[in-house]
Scaffold this active site. Structure first.
Site, PDB file in Angstrom:
ATOM      1  N   SER A  98       0.805  -1.229   0.000  1.00  0.00           N
ATOM      2  CA  SER A  98       0.000   0.000   0.000  1.00  0.00           C
ATOM      3  C   SER A  98       0.835   1.274   0.000  1.00  0.00           C
ATOM      4  O   SER A  98       0.275   2.364  -0.079  1.00  0.00           O
ATOM      5  CB  SER A  98      -0.944   0.007   1.212  1.00  0.00           C
ATOM      6  OG  SER A  98      -0.208   0.009   2.421  1.00  0.00           O
ATOM      7  N   LYS A 104      -6.188   3.640   8.994  1.00  0.00           N
ATOM      8  CA  LYS A 104      -5.285   4.582   8.333  1.00  0.00           C
ATOM      9  C   LYS A 104      -5.819   6.010   8.401  1.00  0.00           C
ATOM     10  O   LYS A 104      -5.070   6.959   8.671  1.00  0.00           O
ATOM     11  CB  LYS A 104      -5.073   4.162   6.878  1.00  0.00           C
ATOM     12  CG  LYS A 104      -4.271   2.866   6.732  1.00  0.00           C
ATOM     13  CD  LYS A 104      -4.098   2.472   5.273  1.00  0.00           C
ATOM     14  CE  LYS A 104      -3.254   1.205   5.139  1.00  0.00           C
ATOM     15  NZ  LYS A 104      -3.062   0.784   3.752  1.00  0.00           N
TER      16      LYS A 104
END
Length: 806
Positions: free
Chosen positions: A682, A725
């Site tokens: 990611s 996140k």
């Protein structure tokens, strides 16, 4: 002090202790005069006269209560104890004779002084001394071998002692005789006579120890005879009971009645009756008798038909789950759906639940709540570290000490055939030459097979089909594929900061206040204080460490309250006072950079402990076209860096870069906190942004963070852990985030409070990321329309059929 002269020293009377010259002894002194004498000797750096009392019970001895011979000693150490006594370490120097004791005329001291004359050893040049010394060493060596209490170091120091006077005095100090006999040795000034007396005492002690050994041997033999007679008597009593001739002789009848009374399945009843007939015919002393009896006890203690009266009430189950656990909305929803189906079909057969999540998120307690919500018994076994198949299936009865496996033993504890059965830590089993316990669990957890589970010890089919099995694990990769196929996975993710705030306020703080003896209003933790504890003193997915930290805070407050004497004082802990109670912060959390910087991009990462901001740095230096990657990155993350660089290089013309510039430079990509392993795809677009910024010398916006996987064509692929996140971005003062467009569907799972506090932009391509992330002038475009020929100028394309140039 010389012979025939007198001197004055502080006097310390001793009770039942005789101090010899050269001897170091610890003394605990409580009488005021004795304490003053020690302190006076310590202050004046003088010697002190230590002499033994004739009667230890005399509290305030005068000269007539003391022996005339004592020892001048040096106070080596003095320590005043809390209860008022003094602990002193003194070392004997020389003998001295008491000729008078008196108190000082002035009133500034309360200790007693002694007037002394020197006591000189005599016959020190006697020709008998070498013989005495040799005999003393030999006899004392024999004494030490018989008496193991004397350290070997003492024996060695005595054997190495060359001075006959010091030798005999050292032996005197270690003799286990009464103080009066030691005093006689102290008063014996003739060295040969003193050695003769010591030898007599050593001979006597060696003889006494020999008598003690003989007595102990006789007593031990007599005790063995008594134990043997008791053992035989117990055997006789057992034989009489088995034959029905004594008390308890109807034990076999009771066992037969228990088998008849127990509601057993027909195959099990036949097996039990067969074993009982075998037991009745066995001799009582046979080892097989105990084996058969234990086997019958296992059969009788197992639940075969008894069950709990459970009723699945979805509303009650939901209330209990909400009462016991905050958050975990998706797992709760899936559990309630599972229970609703079970209530409709009136049977348990179906997939086995497997709760997967990091430590401390409440997997085992969720199992307990499920059992409570449906009114069933709860049993749990831990499979962590299990590496023997026999621990699941049991041992065959042919082995000594055989016993059933963990499954059957847990069913015995449950007492019913339909408990909620928690198999904890199912991912931590291992296999070796003794078998694979995970394979043994396949039969247990398969709804089509577990109605006839066969334990090796029991050797009978046992029905587990009515048991509600729930397994727990920390990681899915530790569960074998066949076992995973039999279970339905329910993931329990770590708690967010918002959830931890609620859990701390509603559950943890009240629990710790009660455990530490506080009223609910005694300690107040504002939300910012709890947030400070979560961020700076804990790093976990669950709340165990948070609970321990709150408990530590309560203990600090309790100590402060008792120390100050304000027993009714109420405390409100402000965030800035946390260091006073908990010490320096243990952890730091990522914050946004304060300035836009070249080659520094902010990414977002997911960990088991929640989300984290990830600073990715890139720099350019003269070199030969190498890519250096540091920061303890995993394989996947290194491949993402390669893909990011390949994308930037393939679009160098559009970015206004010389296509050959890579041959003259090296690019170094680093992720700080290099001791922490990092992996995952990611960070792809973040690495690409950092590399592009370093090459173009254009800063990256410091208030922006991003996450997304990159492809060679520049596509941005979706990622996981979006909620965590975004929470990390909000916590780190980030105002704008870039996420893959395909993650738009996941935004519904993000709390509205987090969504509203961030400007979230969806991107499909790295070109969009670079355009939004780099600091550009208004209306300026990063990419330019560059010709494509320079990139392919080094080779020519040809027709595959004719070979002619295209």
């Amino acid at each position: 002090m010389t012979e025939n002269t007198s001197a004055i020293y502080p006097l310390l009377p001793l009770r039942d202790i005789v101090l010899f010259p050269g001897m170091v002894a610890p003394l605990v002194v409580g009488r005021e005069k004795s304490v003053q004498a020690l302190e006076r000797a310590m202050q004046e750096e003088s010697l002190i006269f230590l002499v033994t009392q004739r009667e230890a019970t005399v509290e305030d001895p005068t000269q007539k209560d003391l022996f005339t011979m004592g020892t001048l000693g040096k106070v080596m150490q003095l320590l005043r104890l809390p209860e008022g006594t003094v602990k002193a370490l003194v070392k004997g120097k020389e003998r001295a004779r008491l000729i008078g004791a008196f108190d000082p005329l002035t009133g500034d001291a309360s200790c007693t002084y002694a007037r002394l004359m020197d006591a000189v050893d005599t016959d020190t040049d006697s020709p008998q001394l070498p013989a005495f010394v040799r005999e003393l060493r030999k006899v004392f060596d024999g004494y030490c071998q018989a008496n193991r209490k004397i350290p070997r170091e003492v024996l060695q120091s005595i054997m190495e002692q060359e001075n006959p006077i010091r030798l005999v005095d050292t032996i005197c100090a270690h003799l286990p005789v009464i103080s009066r006999e030691k005093q006689e040795l102290l008063e014996t000034l003739s060295v040969p006579e003193r050695m003769r007396s010591v030898l007599e005492l050593l001979y006597r002690e060696i003889e006494l120890m020999g008598l003690e050994r003989d007595i102990n041997a006789k007593v031990k033999k007599k005790m063995n005879d008594v134990q043997r007679n008791f053992y035989l008597a117990e055997k006789m009593r057992a034989i009489q009971e088995e034959m029905g001739q004594g008390e308890g002789g109807d034990d076999m009848a009771d066992l037969e009645a228990a088998i008849a009374k127990k509601r057993l399945p027909e195959p099990v009843r036949k097996k039990a009756e067969k074993e009982f007939r075998k037991l009745r015919q066995m001799p009582p002393m046979s080892a097989e008798t105990t084996v058969v009896r234990n086997y019958l006890d296992v059969i009788l203690n197992l639940p075969w038909r008894k069950k709990s009266r459970s009723r699945i009430d979805i509303n009650r189950a939901e209330d209990i789950l909400n009462e016991d656990h905050f958050g975990l909305d998706k797992p709760k929803e899936r559990i309630l759906e599972y229970l609703a189906v079970q209530a409709q079909v009136k049977k348990i057969k179906g997939p086995i639940l497997c709760l997967v999540g990091p430590p401390g998120v409440g997997k085992t307690s969720v199992c307990k709540s499920i059992a409570r919500s449906i009114g069933r018994e709860f049993v749990r076994i831990s499979l962590g570290g299990v590496h023997d198949e026999a621990e699941i299936r049991g041992h065959r009865r042919t082995y000594i000490g055989a016993m059933p496996g963990k499954i059957i033993l847990a069913m015995q504890r449950a007492g019913v055939v339909n408990p909620v059965f928690c198999l904890d830590e199912v991912d931590k089993m291992s296999s070796d030459f003794r078998g694979d316990p995970a394979s043994a669990l396949l039969e247990v957890l398969d709804p089509e097979q577990n109605n006839s589970f066969n334990d090796h010890y029991l050797d009978l089919d046992y029905d587990l089909s009515q048991v509600l099995f729930i397994t727990t694990a920390n990681h899915l990769h530790g569960i074998p594929a066949p076992l995973k196929d039999r279970m339905e996975i329910i993931e329990l993710r770590g708690y967010t900061e918002e959830e931890k705030l609620h859990i701390a306020a509603d559950f943890l703080l009240p629990k710790q206040l009660e455990a530490n003896g506080f009223a609910p209003e005694d300690i107040t933790l504002p939300e910012k204080t709890v947030l400070g504890i979560v961020r700076s003193y804990t790093r976990e997915a669950g709340v165990r460490s948070l609970e321990r930290t709150i408990g530590s805070l309560c203990r600090k407050v309790a100590r402060d309250r008792l120390k100050s004497g304000q027993f009714k004082k109420q405390y409100s802990i402000a965030p800035e006072t946390l260091e006073d109670y908990l010490g320096v912060a243990k952890y730091r959390f990522g914050l946004a950079e304060e300035q836009d910087r070249v080659g520094l991009a902010t990414g977002m990462a997911w960990t088991e402990m929640g989300g984290e901001l990830l600073q990715i740095e890139a720099t350019v230096m003269p070199g030969a076209g190498k890519l250096v990657i540091t920061g303890k990155l995993g394989e996947v993350m290194q491949e993402s860096a390669q893909a990011a660089l390949s994308y930037v290089r393939s679009h160098s013309g559009q970015l206004g870069l010389d296509p050959d510039c890579y041959q003259k430079i090296d690019i170094h990509v680093h992720v700080p906190e290099g001791a922490i392993p990092k992996d995952g795809p990611s960070a792809g677009i973040t690495i690409a942004t950092a590399i592009a910024s370093a090459l173009l010398r254009i800063p990256v916006r410091c208030c922006l963070a991003m996450t997304g996987e990159i492809t060679l064509r520049g596509r941005v692929l979706p990622i996981g852990g979006l909620t965590e996140k975004l929470l990390a971005a909000r916590r780190g003062n980030i105002t704008e985030v870039l996420i893959p467009r395909e993650n738009e569907r996941n935004l519904r799972d993000v709390p509205a409070k987090i969504r509203d506090s961030l400007h979230i932009e969806l991107v499909d391509h790295v070109a969009e990321v670079l355009q939004k992330a780099l600091v550009l002038a208004d209306g300026e475009s990063l990419f330019v329309n560059a010709p494509i020929e320079p990139l392919y100028g080094s080779y020519t394309l040809a027709d595959r059929n004719t070979g002619a140039p295209l």
